[in-house]
Design a protein around this motif. Structure first.
Motif, short mmCIF file in Angstrom:
data_model
loop_
_atom_site.label_atom_id
_atom_site.label_comp_id
_atom_site.label_asym_id
_atom_site.label_seq_id
_atom_site.Cartn_x
_atom_site.Cartn_y
_atom_site.Cartn_z
N PHE A 103 19.39 -103.85 -37.80
CA PHE A 103 18.18 -104.23 -37.08
C PHE A 103 17.84 -105.68 -37.45
CE2 PHE A 103 13.42 -104.21 -36.71
CZ PHE A 103 13.39 -104.13 -35.34
N HIS A 104 18.12 -106.61 -36.54
CA HIS A 104 17.89 -108.03 -36.76
C HIS A 104 16.46 -108.37 -36.31
CE1 HIS A 104 22.18 -108.50 -37.49
NE2 HIS A 104 22.40 -107.81 -36.38
N HIS A 105 15.68 -108.90 -37.25
CA HIS A 105 14.27 -109.12 -36.92
C HIS A 105 13.65 -110.10 -37.91
CE1 HIS A 105 13.88 -106.40 -40.30
NE2 HIS A 105 12.59 -106.71 -40.38
N SER A 106 12.46 -110.55 -37.50
CA SER A 106 11.55 -111.29 -38.38
C SER A 106 10.22 -110.57 -38.36
CB SER A 106 11.39 -112.74 -37.91
OG SER A 106 12.60 -113.47 -38.07
N LEU A 107 9.63 -110.40 -39.54
CA LEU A 107 8.38 -109.67 -39.67
C LEU A 107 7.24 -110.67 -39.83
CD1 LEU A 107 6.95 -106.92 -39.97
CD2 LEU A 107 7.31 -107.11 -42.46
N ILE A 108 6.26 -110.58 -38.90
CA ILE A 108 5.10 -111.47 -38.91
C ILE A 108 3.87 -110.60 -39.12
CG2 ILE A 108 3.78 -113.19 -37.65
CD1 ILE A 108 6.31 -113.81 -36.04
N LEU A 109 3.13 -110.87 -40.20
CA LEU A 109 1.92 -110.12 -40.51
C LEU A 109 0.71 -111.02 -40.30
CD1 LEU A 109 3.07 -108.40 -43.84
CD2 LEU A 109 3.32 -107.57 -41.50
N ILE A 110 -0.31 -110.47 -39.63
CA ILE A 110 -1.55 -111.20 -39.38
C ILE A 110 -2.68 -110.43 -40.04
CG2 ILE A 110 -3.10 -112.16 -37.64
CD1 ILE A 110 -0.78 -112.16 -35.69
N GLY A 111 -3.40 -111.06 -40.93
CA GLY A 111 -4.49 -110.39 -41.64
C GLY A 111 -5.66 -111.33 -41.86
N HIS A 112 -6.67 -110.82 -42.55
CA HIS A 112 -7.87 -111.60 -42.86
C HIS A 112 -7.90 -112.03 -44.33
CE1 HIS A 112 -9.18 -110.40 -38.92
NE2 HIS A 112 -9.23 -109.12 -39.26
N GLN A 113 -7.30 -111.26 -45.20
CA GLN A 113 -7.31 -111.55 -46.63
C GLN A 113 -6.08 -112.37 -47.01
OE1 GLN A 113 -7.41 -107.76 -48.54
NE2 GLN A 113 -9.42 -107.20 -47.74
N PRO A 114 -6.15 -113.08 -48.11
CA PRO A 114 -4.93 -113.71 -48.64
C PRO A 114 -3.89 -112.65 -49.00
CG PRO A 114 -6.90 -114.70 -49.60
CD PRO A 114 -7.36 -113.51 -48.82
N PHE A 115 -2.64 -113.09 -49.04
CA PHE A 115 -1.55 -112.12 -49.20
C PHE A 115 -1.65 -111.35 -50.51
CE2 PHE A 115 2.85 -111.14 -50.52
CZ PHE A 115 3.17 -110.26 -49.50
N TYR A 116 -1.98 -112.04 -51.59
CA TYR A 116 -2.01 -111.38 -52.90
C TYR A 116 -3.30 -110.58 -53.13
CZ TYR A 116 2.23 -113.83 -54.15
OH TYR A 116 3.53 -114.28 -54.18
N GLN A 117 -4.16 -110.53 -52.13
CA GLN A 117 -5.36 -109.70 -52.22
C GLN A 117 -5.28 -108.44 -51.37
OE1 GLN A 117 -8.86 -112.00 -51.39
NE2 GLN A 117 -8.49 -113.46 -53.06
N LEU A 118 -4.11 -108.19 -50.78
CA LEU A 118 -3.94 -106.95 -50.01
C LEU A 118 -3.99 -105.74 -50.93
CD1 LEU A 118 -1.11 -108.03 -47.54
CD2 LEU A 118 -3.55 -107.77 -47.05
N SER A 119 -4.27 -104.57 -50.33
CA SER A 119 -4.55 -103.36 -51.12
C SER A 119 -3.33 -102.89 -51.92
CB SER A 119 -5.01 -102.23 -50.19
OG SER A 119 -4.03 -101.96 -49.21
N GLN A 120 -2.10 -103.18 -51.49
CA GLN A 120 -0.91 -102.66 -52.15
C GLN A 120 -0.18 -103.70 -53.00
OE1 GLN A 120 1.63 -100.84 -49.26
NE2 GLN A 120 0.09 -99.40 -48.55
N MET A 121 -0.74 -104.90 -53.09
CA MET A 121 -0.02 -105.95 -53.81
C MET A 121 0.05 -105.68 -55.30
SD MET A 121 1.42 -108.05 -51.93
CE MET A 121 1.84 -109.14 -53.26
N ASN A 122 -0.95 -105.00 -55.88
CA ASN A 122 -0.90 -104.72 -57.31
C ASN A 122 0.24 -103.78 -57.69
OD1 ASN A 122 -1.92 -102.54 -56.01
ND2 ASN A 122 -3.68 -102.24 -57.35
N GLN A 123 0.81 -103.06 -56.71
CA GLN A 123 1.90 -102.14 -57.00
C GLN A 123 3.28 -102.75 -56.72
OE1 GLN A 123 1.32 -98.42 -54.96
NE2 GLN A 123 -0.87 -98.35 -55.40
#
Length: 409
Positions: A315-335
């Motif tokens: 599966f050839h792709h590029s993943l683009i995420l759009i959010g409101h918080q900074p990346f390292y403040q997402l809910s799962q980043m601590n894991q």
């Protein structure tokens, strides 16, 4: 037959009595029937014994007659008992048939009462059918007009967007747009970035800039608005349905999703070999925070980053995420922060508009509208009127269906 037997018994008894009386009369007369040579005088003191009734009957043969009569009598009594039981059974059957007749009579009366209103209901039904056909005809005409107006509205939107270039409406986002255009620019020597994370406040033009940059180069986009997704299973099914038009089995977890995605990618690659073109997808997840809220394991974001490896590179792709918080403040980043490594995405921040930028954007829009604003406004009013008419016709059709249902019930 019973009366005949009684008469025969009475005649036999009367014959026996007559015979006994004759014998008695002969004996009392001194034996006139005997010969004179044997006559002698009897002593008046010697009594002659009288024969009993049983001996008289035995001598005459009436015992056999009485026994046969007694056997016939017992047989008749048995027949009478049998006939009485048959009579009782027939009486019970008659009572049950009488009850059944009463029930059927009651049902017949009810049916007759219902059939009395049948001609009226039939006329009402035919009238409603005629009205229904007329409403369907009107609804079809209004639906065609609404479809035409939708097409006109789409043309107007296309014309409006063509007039509104990105430099006019997003003049303050040119630097961000140029950065994205370099990332999405097709280059046979430089691959596309595997992961991009764009964040910023609401209504800052993040999704619009990405769509404009991707559509400019005619890339294949898999766009997911996470506000319209209510579970992970819904996300998996929607993802696969955008890639394949075939019916796929239900996916219960991420493993099923990866397995089916790999199979679909392999099938797509086989089709690509025939067409000699390579399929590359840009997967965009808008409002990524809402999708992560449905993940109870805390590893969905990490698995999405490793999607290329999990599908064995099919599966050839590029993943683009759009959010409101900074990346390292997402809910799962601590894991997963320690496990990302080279999978850390390219981060782009889109700041909020300043007052001067908003004024500049409005001035550019007003100067570009000219007469197109009046044309768009009139088209909009026409569309609103048509939609109102269609809504009223649908409401009338609904009332008609409701009345038809009430009449039928």
């Amino acid at each position: 037959q019973n009366l005949f037997d009684v008469h025969s018994i009475s005649r036999s008894s009367s014959n026996l009595e007559n015979t006994l009386q004759q014998q008695r009369s002969r004996r009392s007369s001194g034996g006139h029937d005997t010969p004179t040579s044997f006559a002698f005088e009897r002593s008046p003191f010697v009594l002659t014994p009288k024969p009993s009734v049983y001996e008289a009957l035995r001598n005459t043969g009436a015992i056999a007659v009485l026994e046969s009569l007694e056997a016939q009598l017992k047989e008749k009594e048995g027949e009478i008992t049998l006939l009485q039981s048959e009579i009782s059974d027939l009486e019970r059957t008659r009572e049950s048939m009488a009850r059944e007749l009463v029930n059927l009579s009651t049902i017949n009366e009810k049916l007759q009462e219902q059939t009395q209103n049948y001609p009226i209901l039939n006329e009402q039904y035919k009238d409603l059918e005629r009205r229904y056909d007329a409403l369907l005809t009107m609804y079809g005409e209004k639906q065609e007009e609404a479809d035409e107006l939708r097409l006109d509205l789409a043309d107007v939107k296309t014309l409006y967007r063509a007039q509104m270039s990105l430099s006019d409406s997003y003049s303050c986002r040119l630097s961000i747009y140029s950065s994205l255009e370099k990332l999405f620019l097709p280059n046979p020597t430089i691959p596309y970035p595997s992961h991009i994370y764009i964040h910023g406040n609401n209504n800052t033009g993040k999704s619009t800039i990405i769509k404009y940059a991707l559509n400019k180069h005619n890339h294949t986009i898999l766009w997911f608005d996470c506000r319209e997704i209510y579970s992970l299973n819904m996300f998996y099914n929607t993802f696969i349905s955008l890639l394949s038009n075939n019916t796929n089995p239900t996916m219960k977890n991420f493993n099923d999703f990866i397995r089916i995605l790999r199979d679909v990618s392999i099938q797509d690659m086989n089709n690509v070999k025939k067409k000699k073109t390579k399929s590359y997808y840009f997967v965009v997840l808008h409002h990524i925070e809402l999708l992560l809220n449905y993940d109870t394991t805390g590893h969905l974001l990490y698995l999405l980053f490793k999607l290329n490896e999990l599908t064995l590179g099919y599966f050839h792709h590029s993943l683009i995420l759009i959010g409101h918080q900074p990346f390292y403040q997402l809910s799962q980043m601590n894991q997963i922060e320690a496990e990302l490594g080279v999978l850390t995405p390219i981060t782009i921040f889109v700041p909020a508009y300043t007052r001067m930028e908003i004024v500049t954007i409005l001035q550019n829009i007003l100067t570009r509208m000219n007469y197109s604003f009046v044309f768009i406004f009139l088209k909009f009013i026409k569309c609103v009127l048509i939609f109102i008419v269609v809504h009223l016709s649908r409401r009338t059709l609904y009332d008609y269906h409701r009345s038809l249902y009430l009449i039928r019930t």
